[in-house]
Scaffold this active site. Structure first.
Site, PDB file in Angstrom:
ATOM      1  N   SER A 119       0.824  -1.075   0.017  1.00 22.22           N
ATOM      2  CA  SER A 119       0.005   0.147  -0.097  1.00 22.22           C
ATOM      3  C   SER A 119       0.860   1.476  -0.020  1.00 22.22           C
ATOM      4  CB  SER A 119      -1.036  -0.062   1.414  1.00 22.22           C
ATOM      5  OG  SER A 119      -2.048   1.017   0.901  1.00 22.22           O
TER       6      SER A 119
ATOM      7  N   HIS B 154      -7.305  -5.588  -0.589  1.00 23.91           N
ATOM      8  CA  HIS B 154      -6.320  -5.002  -0.105  1.00 23.91           C
ATOM      9  C   HIS B 154      -5.547  -5.688   0.967  1.00 23.91           C
ATOM     10  CE1 HIS B 154      -3.947  -1.311  -0.801  1.00 23.91           C
ATOM     11  NE2 HIS B 154      -3.968  -1.249   0.367  1.00 23.91           N
TER      12      HIS B 154
ATOM     13  N   ASP C 204      -9.627  -5.331  -5.148  1.00 24.79           N
ATOM     14  CA  ASP C 204      -8.895  -4.408  -4.179  1.00 24.79           C
ATOM     15  C   ASP C 204      -9.688  -2.892  -4.602  1.00 24.79           C
ATOM     16  OD1 ASP C 204      -7.378  -2.419  -2.787  1.00 24.79           O
ATOM     17  OD2 ASP C 204      -5.509  -3.776  -3.232  1.00 24.79           O
TER      18      ASP C 204
END
Length: 404
Positions: free
Chosen positions: A176, A380, A347
């Site tokens: 991320s 995610h 995601d």
């Protein structure tokens, strides 16, 4: 899938407790001793050697790092000097990201057992990186930074430290925001002389197509410096009153399902289990600067990756010598830097279309230096907490490192 069987209602209840709990005192994180660190809490009890380290950034932030020098009971092979690997977490997280699952399912442990010398970074402002040589975490000046400062200060400090301690170039793994700061650094030619390769999980360079409902609402709310004044603080901590009230206000939006906050934040994660989520909520989320949240919101709204926009031409000129913030040009990333990108079809933060924009920037990358993995069912959080991540992602990362 089996990981759904514990129930989204259970997960949502846990998340609601985490985000709408009674606020805790602002001084909660100051000056934790290494004895309280993740080595003692998580790593050593799991059967691994662990070292606590500290590194000070150029602008005075004292960052904690954990080192897992070898596998369980010295195992993991590798022979001779082990190759160092640096793990960098995402926003509102810390280094615990990498050790929340069992040793057979957590990336830090998997790498150690595969023969690597594992180093775990903790960004400024988080639980064990809350000190500064002169600033107090309760002051606004302590939080006067965006993720630009992670590019210019935190990441170089941790990479240089590992390089100096081991005498070797290192592999890098980011998740991320940990991918964003790395990509921004690489685009400016930084760090590449000390890295062997980089593995980017849920890569973030663009946020234009982000579909997470709460993320979109946050991005629309973070309008320039107004949000800092509105909150009255420069620290964005989901466990203190101002931010709790902000999230409660967002939850009044009819398009946001706050009874399923994990999905609202990250997408439909396929492969989490209840015990991992409970452990996650015990240690996370972590604070970041409000300025970082504004910066991420700018990336979403403006559709371009730039340094922090001060929203006033005079301030941009003062900081950058030009009226608009400089662009991080992803196509400037050195073509011969070995990259591994793994992204998910579910995601909501690192949307497939945004990853495709990044891949288009990398279209001239040396063919044998770019490895791309698409995991259709992953969202995610699956990349760092998924119970199937070892088989699907981590083994591919280990194989990639072995080729480089």
């Amino acid at each position: 899938m089996a990981s759904h069987t514990f129930g989204w209602a259970t997960l949502s209840t846990l998340l609601l407790i985490a985000f709408f709990m009674q606020p805790i005192p602002a001084a909660r994180l100051v000056n934790r001793a290494p004895a309280d660190g993740s080595c003692a809490l998580m790593v050593i009890p799991s059967g691994y050697k662990c070292e606590e380290h500290e590194v000070t950034t150029q602008d005075g932030y004292i960052l904690s790092m954990q080192r897992i020098p070898e596998g369980r009971e010295g195992g993991g092979g590798g022979g001779g000097r082990r190759q160092p690997v640096l793990l960098q977490h995402g926003v509102l997280m810390d280094g615990m990201t990498w050790i929340l699952n069992s040793p057979d399912e957590s990336l830090a442990f998997v790498l150690a057992d595969s023969g690597f010398d594992v180093w775990i970074a903790n960004t400024r402002g988080t639980r064990w990186s809350s000190r500064h040589v002169s600033l107090d975490p309760s002051s606004r000046s302590y939080w006067d930074w965006s993720w630009d400062e992670l590019v210019t200060n935190d990441l170089p400090a941790t990479v240089d430290f590992v390089y100096s301690q081991t005498g070797q170039k290192l592999h890098y793994v980011g998740h991320s925001l940990g991918t964003l700061v790395a990509l921004a650094s690489f685009s400016e030619g930084k760090l590449v002389d000390k890295l062997k390769s980089a593995a980017l999980l849920s890569p973030v360079a663009y946020l234009t197509h982000m579909t997470t409902p709460i993320g979109i609402l946050c991005a629309k709310a973070f309008v320039g410096e107004i949000i800092t004044n509105w909150l009255g603080v420069s620290e964005f901590n989901p466990k203190v009153a101002a931010v709790v009230n902000f999230l409660k206000a967002l939850c009044r939006d009819p398009g946001l399902d706050c009874y399923d906050l994990m999905r609202s934040f990250t997408g439909n994660n396929c492969c989490l289990n209840a015990s991992t989520v409970e452990l996650f909520l015990k240690y996370e989320p972590q604070p970041t600067s409000t300025k970082t949240m504004i910066h991420l919101a700018q990336t979403f709204r403006d559709g371009v990756l730039t340094k922090y926009n001060y929203e006033r031409k005079d301030l941009n000129v003062e900081n950058y010598g030009q009226s608009t913030p400089p662009v991080y040009n992803m196509s400037n990333i050195p073509n011969d830097l070995p990259l591994f990108l793994s992204y998910g079809g579910e995601d909501s933060l690192s949307d497939v279309r945004d990853v495709e924009l990044l891949l288009d920037d990398l279209k001239f990358h040396d063919g044998d230096k770019l490895t791309v993995q698409f995991v259709k069912d992953y969202a995610h959080a699956d990349f760092v907490m998924g119970i199937s991540a070892k088989q699907i992602v981590y083994e591919a990362v280990v194989a990639f490192f072995g080729r480089n």
